[in-house]
Design a protein around this motif. Structure first.
Motif, mmCIF file in Angstrom:
data_model
loop_
_atom_site.group_PDB
_atom_site.id
_atom_site.type_symbol
_atom_site.label_atom_id
_atom_site.label_comp_id
_atom_site.label_asym_id
_atom_site.label_seq_id
_atom_site.Cartn_x
_atom_site.Cartn_y
_atom_site.Cartn_z
ATOM 1 N N ARG A 64 15.220 2.650 1.658
ATOM 2 C CA ARG A 64 14.512 2.696 2.948
ATOM 3 C C ARG A 64 13.190 3.443 2.810
ATOM 4 O O ARG A 64 12.173 3.035 3.387
ATOM 5 N N LEU A 65 13.191 4.512 2.045
ATOM 6 C CA LEU A 65 11.952 5.259 1.827
ATOM 7 C C LEU A 65 10.964 4.449 0.992
ATOM 8 O O LEU A 65 9.757 4.460 1.261
ATOM 9 N N GLN A 66 11.462 3.758 -0.013
ATOM 10 C CA GLN A 66 10.576 2.925 -0.829
ATOM 11 C C GLN A 66 9.974 1.784 -0.010
ATOM 12 O O GLN A 66 8.806 1.434 -0.180
ATOM 13 N N ALA A 67 10.789 1.217 0.878
ATOM 14 C CA ALA A 67 10.281 0.145 1.735
ATOM 15 C C ALA A 67 9.205 0.677 2.666
ATOM 16 O O ALA A 67 8.179 0.021 2.902
ATOM 17 N N LEU A 68 9.415 1.874 3.192
ATOM 18 C CA LEU A 68 8.437 2.485 4.081
ATOM 19 C C LEU A 68 7.133 2.750 3.323
ATOM 20 O O LEU A 68 6.034 2.493 3.837
ATOM 21 N N ALA A 69 7.244 3.236 2.093
ATOM 22 C CA ALA A 69 6.050 3.520 1.295
ATOM 23 C C ALA A 69 5.309 2.233 0.937
ATOM 24 O O ALA A 69 4.073 2.202 0.913
ATOM 25 N N SER A 70 6.058 1.175 0.679
ATOM 26 C CA SER A 70 5.425 -0.089 0.273
ATOM 27 C C SER A 70 4.638 -0.731 1.410
ATOM 28 O O SER A 70 3.746 -1.551 1.173
ATOM 29 N N GLU A 71 4.949 -0.361 2.662
ATOM 30 C CA GLU A 71 4.239 -0.917 3.808
ATOM 31 C C GLU A 71 2.873 -0.285 4.008
ATOM 32 O O GLU A 71 2.066 -0.777 4.790
ATOM 33 N N SER A 72 2.630 0.837 3.310
ATOM 34 C CA SER A 72 1.368 1.552 3.481
ATOM 35 C C SER A 72 0.501 1.407 2.236
ATOM 36 O O SER A 72 1.000 1.381 1.108
ATOM 37 N N ALA A 73 -0.794 1.341 2.456
ATOM 38 C CA ALA A 73 -1.724 1.270 1.330
ATOM 39 C C ALA A 73 -1.706 2.557 0.516
ATOM 40 O O ALA A 73 -2.079 2.583 -0.656
ATOM 41 N N ASP A 74 -1.246 3.652 1.137
ATOM 42 C CA ASP A 74 -1.182 4.946 0.456
ATOM 43 C C ASP A 74 0.084 5.119 -0.371
ATOM 44 O O ASP A 74 0.238 6.111 -1.075
ATOM 45 N N GLY A 75 0.996 4.167 -0.252
ATOM 46 C CA GLY A 75 2.231 4.246 -1.036
ATOM 47 C C GLY A 75 3.069 5.453 -0.671
ATOM 48 O O GLY A 75 3.212 5.800 0.514
ATOM 49 N N VAL A 76 3.603 6.133 -1.681
ATOM 50 C CA VAL A 76 4.478 7.286 -1.467
ATOM 51 C C VAL A 76 3.755 8.395 -0.712
ATOM 52 O O VAL A 76 4.369 9.158 0.038
ATOM 53 N N ALA A 77 2.448 8.477 -0.883
ATOM 54 C CA ALA A 77 1.681 9.524 -0.205
ATOM 55 C C ALA A 77 1.746 9.390 1.308
ATOM 56 O O ALA A 77 1.471 10.357 2.042
ATOM 57 N N ALA A 78 2.116 8.222 1.810
ATOM 58 C CA ALA A 78 2.213 8.025 3.259
ATOM 59 C C ALA A 78 3.450 8.684 3.844
ATOM 60 O O ALA A 78 3.545 8.871 5.061
ATOM 61 N N LEU A 79 4.406 9.024 3.015
ATOM 62 C CA LEU A 79 5.626 9.667 3.502
ATOM 63 C C LEU A 79 5.363 11.130 3.820
ATOM 64 O O LEU A 79 4.407 11.742 3.325
#
Length: 294
Positions: A64-79
């Motif tokens: 779920r966290l990886q999916a959330l990160a993949s939706e953002s251009a910032d990737g993991v940094a968006a979390l």
């Protein structure tokens, strides 16, 4: 069983609500999501929540966290900071519990973090090339922050060197074990060739890249460091070829290079379901030994 079936989500409103919570609060477990939805008037069991998660490949917090990160251009940094820590911790813990597979230690011993990074990097180097792979790519593949990668390896070059160090170490161990106790020099060579081919076409990403990517990097400093491990590997084949009963005047050095060159190109034309690694190795050694002239 009937009660559980009745509480499985059966309409799009329920499914939409579950997926929305997965995006908004991916850390929540299935029981917590069930309670949260009950407060909104949606009666969905914990097993029903998990059913929807599995349907969308979201059944773990990591996914779920990886999916959330993949939706953002910032990737993991968006979390959020806490989400990044959770993703890193759970991603690594999941891999630490996973057996090493074809390149594994005995008894399915767990991977340490450095080995996890090496495995992921090898996959990316194989598919994207050295220049096309970044530390950020490697970090995203294993669910770590880029800074955590630098804790184990100071640079991408060091990771690349570690990939080859591990790959050559593993295949050397396999060759020495396979040839132990065999007195026929041609059979020892055949066994070594069989392992070389098998690891290249069926082994882990680390094993595959060891035999195929050395000349493709294009960086002299990296090539020089990796060549050290390759020299040790070629020394084994030098010893195997030197023990063969050949006709007087046969160029053993050229024979060794000819054989290794042929072995290293197998990955380009190999197709599963046709010749096996055993058959390929046996045929190549037989052609060296007896020739092909009618």
């Amino acid at each position: 069983m009937d009660t559980q079936r009745q509480t499985l989500p059966t309409n799009t409103d329920s499914e939409t609500a579950i997926l929305e919570l997965a995006r908004r609060e991916p850390e929540l477990g299935q029981a917590a999501v069930s309670r949260r939805l009950a407060e909104q008037g949606l009666r969905i069991s914990a097993s029903g929540v998990r059913y929807i998660w599995q349907k969308h490949d979201l059944e773990t917090a990591v996914k779920r966290l990886q999916a959330l990160a993949s939706e953002s251009a910032d990737g993991v940094a968006a979390l959020t900071r806490n989400q990044r820590k959770l993703l890193e911790r759970q991603s690594v813990n999941a891999r630490l519990r996973r057996p090493r597979g074809s390149r594994g230690k005995q008894d399915g011993a767990a991977l340490d973090r450095s080995a996890i990074i090496v495995d992921a990097a090898a996959e990316l180097f194989s598919s994207q090339g050295y220049d096309g792979t970044s530390i950020r790519d490697i970090a995203a593949r294993v669910g770590l922050l880029p800074g955590s990668i630098y804790h184990h390896f100071p640079s991408k070059e060091e990771i690349y060197v570690a990939v080859h160090r591990e790959g050559f170490r593993h295949v050397l161990e396999r060759i020495r074990a396979a040839s132990a106790g065999i007195t026929d020099p041609w059979e020892r060579l055949r066994r070594a060739c069989e392992i070389h081919v098998r690891e290249m076409v069926q082994g882990s990403a680390v094993d595959r890249i060891t035999g195929t990517s050395l000349a493709l990097v294009g960086h002299e400093s990296v090539l020089a460091r990796v060549q050290v491990f390759r020299n040790d590997y070629e020394q084994v084949f030098r010893e195997l070829v030197n023990e063969l009963p050949l006709r007087p005047g046969a160029d053993r050095s050229l024979l060794r290079l000819f054989l290794l060159g042929g072995l290293n190109w197998v990955h380009l034309w190999y197709r599963a379901g046709k010749r096996t690694p055993e058959q390929i190795a046996a045929a190549m050694v037989d052609m060296l030994r007896t020739g092909v002239e009618a």
